[in-house]
Write an enzyme that holds these catalytic residues in place. Sequence first.
Site, PDB file in Angstrom:
ATOM      1  N   ARG A  40       1.068  48.491 -13.694  1.00 53.00           N
ATOM      2  CA  ARG A  40       1.326  47.071 -13.956  1.00 53.00           C
ATOM      3  C   ARG A  40       0.475  46.170 -13.063  1.00 53.00           C
ATOM      4  O   ARG A  40       0.345  44.984 -13.338  1.00 53.00           O
ATOM      5  CB  ARG A  40       2.808  46.754 -13.705  1.00 53.00           C
ATOM      6  CG  ARG A  40       3.742  47.423 -14.692  1.00 53.00           C
ATOM      7  CD  ARG A  40       5.176  47.443 -14.179  1.00 53.00           C
ATOM      8  NE  ARG A  40       5.760  46.131 -14.039  1.00 53.00           N
ATOM      9  CZ  ARG A  40       6.664  45.612 -14.866  1.00 53.00           C
ATOM     10  NH1 ARG A  40       7.076  46.302 -15.897  1.00 53.00           N
ATOM     11  NH2 ARG A  40       7.164  44.419 -14.666  1.00 53.00           N
ATOM     12  N   LYS A  91      -6.906  48.497 -34.618  1.00 55.30           N
ATOM     13  CA  LYS A  91      -6.693  47.624 -33.456  1.00 55.30           C
ATOM     14  C   LYS A  91      -8.022  47.165 -32.872  1.00 55.30           C
ATOM     15  O   LYS A  91      -8.150  46.042 -32.405  1.00 55.30           O
ATOM     16  CB  LYS A  91      -5.882  48.386 -32.401  1.00 55.30           C
ATOM     17  CG  LYS A  91      -5.470  47.553 -31.214  1.00 55.30           C
ATOM     18  CD  LYS A  91      -4.433  46.512 -31.610  1.00 55.30           C
ATOM     19  CE  LYS A  91      -4.112  45.534 -30.511  1.00 55.30           C
ATOM     20  NZ  LYS A  91      -3.504  44.292 -31.031  1.00 55.30           N
ATOM     21  N   HIS A  95      -6.149  17.612 -51.781  1.00 55.37           N
ATOM     22  CA  HIS A  95      -7.507  17.906 -52.251  1.00 55.37           C
ATOM     23  C   HIS A  95      -7.590  19.275 -52.925  1.00 55.37           C
ATOM     24  O   HIS A  95      -8.682  19.788 -53.128  1.00 55.37           O
ATOM     25  CB  HIS A  95      -8.489  17.823 -51.080  1.00 55.37           C
ATOM     26  CG  HIS A  95      -8.482  16.472 -50.428  1.00 55.37           C
ATOM     27  ND1 HIS A  95      -8.962  15.346 -51.050  1.00 55.37           N
ATOM     28  CD2 HIS A  95      -7.994  16.057 -49.234  1.00 55.37           C
ATOM     29  CE1 HIS A  95      -8.796  14.304 -50.255  1.00 55.37           C
ATOM     30  NE2 HIS A  95      -8.204  14.714 -49.147  1.00 55.37           N
ATOM     31  N   LYS A 116      -0.703  36.437 -39.619  1.00 52.70           N
ATOM     32  CA  LYS A 116       0.281  37.455 -39.201  1.00 52.70           C
ATOM     33  C   LYS A 116       1.036  37.982 -40.414  1.00 52.70           C
ATOM     34  O   LYS A 116       1.245  39.174 -40.560  1.00 52.70           O
ATOM     35  CB  LYS A 116       1.315  36.865 -38.219  1.00 52.70           C
ATOM     36  CG  LYS A 116       0.955  36.728 -36.800  1.00 52.70           C
ATOM     37  CD  LYS A 116       0.777  37.978 -35.997  1.00 52.70           C
ATOM     38  CE  LYS A 116      -0.574  38.584 -36.166  1.00 52.70           C
ATOM     39  NZ  LYS A 116      -1.680  38.093 -35.402  1.00 52.70           N
ATOM     40  N   GLU A 146      -1.190  40.260 -42.597  1.00 53.99           N
ATOM     41  CA  GLU A 146      -1.526  41.546 -41.976  1.00 53.99           C
ATOM     42  C   GLU A 146      -0.409  42.573 -42.075  1.00 53.99           C
ATOM     43  O   GLU A 146      -0.657  43.734 -42.363  1.00 53.99           O
ATOM     44  CB  GLU A 146      -1.798  41.345 -40.471  1.00 53.99           C
ATOM     45  CG  GLU A 146      -3.127  40.759 -40.136  1.00 53.99           C
ATOM     46  CD  GLU A 146      -3.358  40.781 -38.634  1.00 53.99           C
ATOM     47  OE1 GLU A 146      -2.586  40.126 -37.901  1.00 53.99           O
ATOM     48  OE2 GLU A 146      -4.299  41.440 -38.173  1.00 53.99           O
ATOM     49  N   CYS A 206       4.998  42.200 -11.570  1.00 51.85           N
ATOM     50  CA  CYS A 206       5.797  42.848 -10.528  1.00 51.85           C
ATOM     51  C   CYS A 206       6.631  43.992 -11.115  1.00 51.85           C
ATOM     52  O   CYS A 206       7.003  43.971 -12.282  1.00 51.85           O
ATOM     53  CB  CYS A 206       6.744  41.843  -9.892  1.00 51.85           C
ATOM     54  SG  CYS A 206       5.920  40.368  -9.296  1.00 51.85           S
ATOM     55  N   ASN A 217      11.550  39.236 -10.149  1.00 51.92           N
ATOM     56  CA  ASN A 217      10.408  39.011 -11.054  1.00 51.92           C
ATOM     57  C   ASN A 217      10.618  37.672 -11.733  1.00 51.92           C
ATOM     58  O   ASN A 217      11.718  37.409 -12.221  1.00 51.92           O
ATOM     59  CB  ASN A 217      10.356  40.078 -12.162  1.00 51.92           C
ATOM     60  CG  ASN A 217       9.784  41.376 -11.655  1.00 51.92           C
ATOM     61  OD1 ASN A 217       9.353  41.466 -10.514  1.00 51.92           O
ATOM     62  ND2 ASN A 217       9.784  42.378 -12.518  1.00 51.92           N
ATOM     63  N   GLY A 218       9.576  36.872 -11.848  1.00 53.46           N
ATOM     64  CA  GLY A 218       9.695  35.571 -12.519  1.00 53.46           C
ATOM     65  C   GLY A 218       9.225  34.455 -11.606  1.00 53.46           C
ATOM     66  O   GLY A 218       8.672  34.711 -10.523  1.00 53.46           O
ATOM     67  N   TRP A 270       3.058  41.019  -7.441  1.00 49.01           N
ATOM     68  CA  TRP A 270       1.778  40.443  -7.815  1.00 49.01           C
ATOM     69  C   TRP A 270       1.938  38.953  -7.565  1.00 49.01           C
ATOM     70  O   TRP A 270       2.750  38.301  -8.212  1.00 49.01           O
ATOM     71  CB  TRP A 270       1.481  40.762  -9.281  1.00 49.01           C
ATOM     72  CG  TRP A 270       0.042  40.629  -9.611  1.00 49.01           C
ATOM     73  CD1 TRP A 270      -0.984  40.406  -8.756  1.00 49.01           C
ATOM     74  CD2 TRP A 270      -0.532  40.714 -10.910  1.00 49.01           C
ATOM     75  NE1 TRP A 270      -2.159  40.358  -9.436  1.00 49.01           N
ATOM     76  CE2 TRP A 270      -1.908  40.539 -10.762  1.00 49.01           C
ATOM     77  CE3 TRP A 270      -0.002  40.916 -12.185  1.00 49.01           C
ATOM     78  CZ2 TRP A 270      -2.783  40.547 -11.838  1.00 49.01           C
ATOM     79  CZ3 TRP A 270      -0.866  40.928 -13.250  1.00 49.01           C
ATOM     80  CH2 TRP A 270      -2.251  40.755 -13.082  1.00 49.01           C
ATOM     81  N   GLU A 329      -2.846  31.025 -38.036  1.00 51.42           N
ATOM     82  CA  GLU A 329      -2.416  32.263 -37.376  1.00 51.42           C
ATOM     83  C   GLU A 329      -1.077  32.748 -37.966  1.00 51.42           C
ATOM     84  O   GLU A 329      -0.878  33.956 -38.138  1.00 51.42           O
ATOM     85  CB  GLU A 329      -2.311  32.037 -35.859  1.00 51.42           C
ATOM     86  CG  GLU A 329      -1.666  33.155 -35.055  1.00 51.42           C
ATOM     87  CD  GLU A 329      -2.346  34.524 -35.170  1.00 51.42           C
ATOM     88  OE1 GLU A 329      -3.440  34.628 -35.752  1.00 51.42           O
ATOM     89  OE2 GLU A 329      -1.736  35.507 -34.697  1.00 51.42           O
TER      90      GLU A 329
HETATM   91  O1  M6R Z   1      -9.957  42.689 -30.057  1.00 50.40           O
HETATM   92  P1  M6R Z   1     -10.325  41.393 -30.711  1.00 50.40           P
HETATM   93  O2  M6R Z   1      -9.517  40.243 -30.226  1.00 50.40           O
HETATM   94  O3  M6R Z   1     -11.802  41.104 -30.613  1.00 50.40           O
HETATM   95  O4  M6R Z   1      -9.987  41.602 -32.241  1.00 50.40           O
HETATM   96  C1  M6R Z   1     -10.289  40.627 -33.179  1.00 50.40           C
HETATM   97  C2  M6R Z   1      -9.555  40.863 -34.476  1.00 50.40           C
HETATM   98  O5  M6R Z   1      -9.940  42.074 -35.039  1.00 50.40           O
HETATM   99  C3  M6R Z   1      -8.043  40.859 -34.277  1.00 50.40           C
HETATM  100  O6  M6R Z   1      -7.613  39.667 -33.717  1.00 50.40           O
HETATM  101  C4  M6R Z   1      -7.310  41.061 -35.610  1.00 50.40           C
HETATM  102  O7  M6R Z   1      -7.402  39.917 -36.396  1.00 50.40           O
HETATM  103  C5  M6R Z   1      -5.861  41.450 -35.307  1.00 50.40           C
HETATM  104  N1  M6R Z   1      -5.425  42.451 -36.188  1.00 50.40           N
HETATM  105  C6  M6R Z   1      -4.970  40.270 -35.305  1.00 50.40           C
HETATM  106  O8  M6R Z   1      -3.633  40.490 -35.447  1.00 50.40           O
END
Ligand code: M6R
Length: 615
Positions: A27, A610, A511, A492, A495, A2, A100-101, A74, A488
């Site tokens: 949006r 990306k 192990h 993060k 990266e 929204c 919104n919410g 929405w 994950e």
């Molecule tokens: O667009 P996708 O979800 O297919 O991308 C997959 C990976 O390249 C993506 O998740 C990558 O690991 C990111 N940099 C994660 O932070």
Amino acid sequence: MCGIVGYIGFQNAAEVILEGLRRLEYRGYDSAGIAIAGRDSIQVVRSVGKLQNLSAKLQECPLMGNMGIGHTRWATHGEPSERNAHPHLDCTRQIVVIHNGIVENYRALKQELINQGHVFQSETDSEVIVHLLEEMWRGQSEQDLISVTAQALTRLEGAHAILIMSSLFPNFLLAARLGNAGGIAIGRGEHEMYCASDIPAILPHTREMVFLETGEIARIDSSGYQCFSLTGGPVTKETFRIPWDPVSAARGHYTHFMQKEIYEQPEFLTDTLRNRLNFENSEIVLEQFPFSDQALNALEKITIVACGTSYYAGLVGKYLIEELARIPVEVDYASEFRYRQPLIGPESMIVAISQSGETVDTLAAIDEARQKQALLSAIVNVPGSQISRICTGLIFMHAGPEIGVASTKAFSCTLVDLFLLGFYLGQKRGTLAQERRTALLEQLIRLPKLVSDVLELDSAIKELAAQYYEASDFLYLGRGINYPIALEGAHKLKEISYIHAEGCPAGEMKHGINALIDRHLPVVTIATHDRLYHKMLSNIQQVHARDAIIIALVSQGESEISKFARHVLELPDLGHLLNPILNVVPLQLLAYYIALKRGCDIDQPRNLAKSVTVE
Ligand code: M6R
């Protein structure tokens, strides 16, 4: 998602608001409306569909006045229709609200207000807000307005961004924010003030803006604003000068897109749930998932294919779908899938996960599955992307544009989609009794607000980052459904901070990984309440015995783990299937603040893109 726009000044308010709403069209919305404060009354015009319908209505019946509020809706509760569109009026037509919410406790509030004689016009949750104000404002003077409004708003469960206008108080608007259901920016002009859910709506008029934080309410008149805490007392706000260039403007007052995207999660999680929960039958609705009941019942296996963060989301999906729908799930790196002669056929469904919808390896994995006649489905963020065009069944993430290379909000929205998919398959295959479905939906609707609560750990996590940003390695431990969250968390950190990090199932330490543990190693342990909690506790004791620096994520009220952990972050408990979505948020913030301390290029980390469109 929204959109909200408000104006008070000397111009024709309806024109300013309509123009602002147009800038929020990206949006997405299904209906829209505007309310203008006239001399002694409030006039409202609403319409279904695109803003041109609203504009046509306004041409037929122009609204004159210098103060107003407008909304693009929405739908969450109640179909997209004119009577469900905002703004909503109280019974006396003197108070009007846009919102919104999700009002999580709206059913109980609505019943209470009906018992008090209020008559509702819509099926929305939002309408309870205006009747609640009508009820609580009765007999109050303008002097007490802020405190009485604060009392009313704190009765709402969930996260909310709200604008209120009334002919009882014709010289000002009220704006309030509780939790992270989207922000409210207040912009200053010359003898006029603007407010909006998003900066672009008002940027052509003003660059001087303040942003309401959660728990704040503002009284806005044409010469300025005053801000108060909902718990009492005035608040002094910092004014931001928004740069003209569109990229910085889109980032708003956040330092990086990644930070903004972490903070946007409650709002986009709400969008992911929107229109998909049917509380009447305790069912999930998947709008673009056209497989017959027969085909879904005949499924023998699900194969999830994805890369990077989407792959880790897929690993969480395995736990979710297997528990909810009792179908075997395998998860493959898309980059490996086609090279291992996978056993997949018409009895299988492939679920490709991709934020961008363009990842070349994931596309190739789908092609492999297509050739073997598997059912093709995907969880995707970008509408119109290649993956969204080739798969038959689609579950959109609704995470909005994700700019930071490190994925955050797309990950959490994907987990919700996987939960919805598991639930949907369970409902079709009869593995989820009605009672369990009702309980799960009640949990699910609380998710955005609880993510917003977790974000309040921000400053504690920032301090942790300041202590450990120079570490050369990190270890992340989890068990069961939280093992992929550990993966994950490590992903993060690697990266964006370039620190070596590993995620490991805590039961596997002995192990091999134990050899890495010493007193210099920060070990992040995910030990929130679930059936593996006691196992995790004993793993934490083993790490403690080797003198490592333990940073533990625990459920609120936990006392045992703090005996062993150097740092404890307490999180709300939303049940073992949804806790992973809460648990990942502190790990995103930890990676962000460590990378910030190290001076890294957070939104565009070295060597990463990306969208990965090459093999
Ligand atoms: O667009 P996708 O979800 O297919 O991308 C997959 C990976 O390249 C993506 O998740 C990558 O690991 C990111 N940099 C994660 O932070």
